[in-house]
Enzyme design. Structure first.
Site, PDB file in Angstrom:
ATOM      1  N   ASP A   9       0.839  -1.268  -0.180  1.00  0.00           N
ATOM      2  CA  ASP A   9       0.114  -0.013  -0.038  1.00  0.00           C
ATOM      3  C   ASP A   9       0.667   1.376  -0.107  1.00  0.00           C
ATOM      4  O   ASP A   9       1.506   1.411   0.937  1.00  0.00           O
ATOM      5  CB  ASP A   9      -0.812   0.012   1.160  1.00  0.00           C
ATOM      6  N   GLU A  40      -4.093   2.298  -3.157  1.00  0.00           N
ATOM      7  CA  GLU A  40      -5.429   2.644  -2.449  1.00  0.00           C
ATOM      8  C   GLU A  40      -5.370   3.879  -1.407  1.00  0.00           C
ATOM      9  O   GLU A  40      -6.158   4.429  -0.999  1.00  0.00           O
ATOM     10  CB  GLU A  40      -6.413   1.458  -2.066  1.00  0.00           C
ATOM     11  N   ASN A  41      -4.116   3.971  -0.931  1.00  0.00           N
ATOM     12  CA  ASN A  41      -3.832   5.030   0.118  1.00  0.00           C
ATOM     13  C   ASN A  41      -3.078   6.081  -0.604  1.00  0.00           C
ATOM     14  O   ASN A  41      -2.228   6.715   0.256  1.00  0.00           O
ATOM     15  CB  ASN A  41      -3.397   4.724   1.313  1.00  0.00           C
ATOM     16  N   HIS A  69     -10.385   1.379   0.344  1.00  0.00           N
ATOM     17  CA  HIS A  69     -10.440   2.947   0.169  1.00  0.00           C
ATOM     18  C   HIS A  69     -10.698   3.213  -1.135  1.00  0.00           C
ATOM     19  O   HIS A  69     -10.499   4.519  -1.851  1.00  0.00           O
ATOM     20  CB  HIS A  69      -9.178   3.503   0.396  1.00  0.00           C
ATOM     21  N   HIS A 152      -6.766  -8.361   0.110  1.00  0.00           N
ATOM     22  CA  HIS A 152      -6.926  -7.106   1.003  1.00  0.00           C
ATOM     23  C   HIS A 152      -7.898  -6.951   2.098  1.00  0.00           C
ATOM     24  O   HIS A 152      -9.044  -7.200   2.002  1.00  0.00           O
ATOM     25  CB  HIS A 152      -7.325  -5.934   0.084  1.00  0.00           C
ATOM     26  N   HIS A 177      -3.288  -4.350   3.185  1.00  0.00           N
ATOM     27  CA  HIS A 177      -4.256  -3.712   3.776  1.00  0.00           C
ATOM     28  C   HIS A 177      -3.650  -3.401   5.238  1.00  0.00           C
ATOM     29  O   HIS A 177      -3.858  -2.387   5.721  1.00  0.00           O
ATOM     30  CB  HIS A 177      -5.410  -4.635   4.130  1.00  0.00           C
ATOM     31  N   HIS A 179      -0.708  -2.979   6.461  1.00  0.00           N
ATOM     32  CA  HIS A 179       0.484  -1.977   6.606  1.00  0.00           C
ATOM     33  C   HIS A 179       1.427  -2.332   7.486  1.00  0.00           C
ATOM     34  O   HIS A 179       2.518  -1.607   7.515  1.00  0.00           O
ATOM     35  CB  HIS A 179       0.064  -0.237   6.821  1.00  0.00           C
TER      36      HIS A 179
END
Length: 262
Positions: A9, A40-41, A69, A152, A177, A179
């Site tokens: 991510d 996605e982040n 997200h 995820h 997801h 992290h």
């Protein structure tokens, strides 16, 4: 032997700038055939925009995946249909815009990738990731030489279960997801590479990429606060996978971590 780097991510400006600065060098150093990144982040820590997606692709990333997200940035539900090489989770409702998988090609080898969202502790409306994976594998096995599945999800048990469920049917099951990179990278008995989480690409002097103080304070008193993206100790974290081109099975997987010089 083909080599794939799956980047965890990308969090905010620190993460995407490090991807921009380092991916080309990594492709050369590791003789990479494919680079896939979860984005996605990438936009201020939540979601992605068209400008950012194009920038990540221009940096040398071949495909961008997304997660829970996916719809956080305004207008992305329209933009996603206009940008190639970006896919949303496959187990979202079929009415959602965007592609549910991607197929990228290098040296005549076709690599498919799709993402499934876990359902434990995640609030998004999503179909069963196991049944969705069955459907996607059946659909893609005639179109691609190898299949990469990103799971995820929050729960390690759900990720591990999907890895074992798909062992021998796909080349890799890669967790994202949470992290936080995990120490369980392995090739399962039937040839599927697996890791619970490849970690994030962004600031590690943080709580999951966000400034420490407001997150800690919220745990103490429960009051809402703005969680800005942190800036310290930026790292790129991902899984480096070696794939047998003839067998389409994984031969090796290892966690790759690159730190930005201070």
């Amino acid at each position: 032997m083909l080599k794939l780097l799956f980047i965890g991510d990308i969090v905010g400006r620190p993460g995407r700038e490090f991807v921009r600065d380092r991916v080309a060098r990594l492709r050369s150093e590791h003789n990479l055939d494919f680079v896939i990144a979860n984005g996605e982040n990438a936009a201020a820590g939540a979601g992605i925009t068209a400008v950012i997606a194009k920038s990540i692709l221009e940096s040398g990333v071949d495909a961008i995946t997304l997660g829970d997200h996916v719809w956080d940035q305004r207008g992305w539900e329209t933009d996603i249909t206009q940008i190639e090489r970006v896919c949303r989770p496959a187990n979202l409702p079929s009415t959602c815009p965007g592609w549910d998988h991607l197929i990228i090609e290098h040296r005549g080898f076709r690599l498919a990738v799709f993402t499934v969202l876990g359902r434990q502790y995640l609030g998004m409306k999503a179909d069963c990731p196991f049944r969705c994976a069955d459907r996607m594998v059946d659909q893609l096995k005639a179109q691609a030489d190898a299949i990469i599945v990103e799971v995820h999800a929050e729960a390690t048990s759900e990720k591990q279960s999907l890895g074992w469920y798909l062992d021998g049917r796909v080349t890799a099951v890669i967790g994202t997801h949470t992290h936080v990179p995990t120490a369980d990278a392995q090739v399962l008995p039937k040839g599927t590479a697996f890791i619970c989480d490849v970690g994030m690409t962004g600031p590690y002097a943080s709580v999951l990429g966000r400034d420490v103080a407001p997150v800690v304070s919220k745990f103490l008193d429960g009051m809402p606060r703005r969680f800005e993206v942190a800036t310290g100790d930026v790292r790129l974290s991902g899984a480096l996978i070696e794939i047998s081109a003839s067998m389409a099975r994984a031969e090796k997987i290892e966690l790759l971590t690159v730190r930005k010089p201070a």
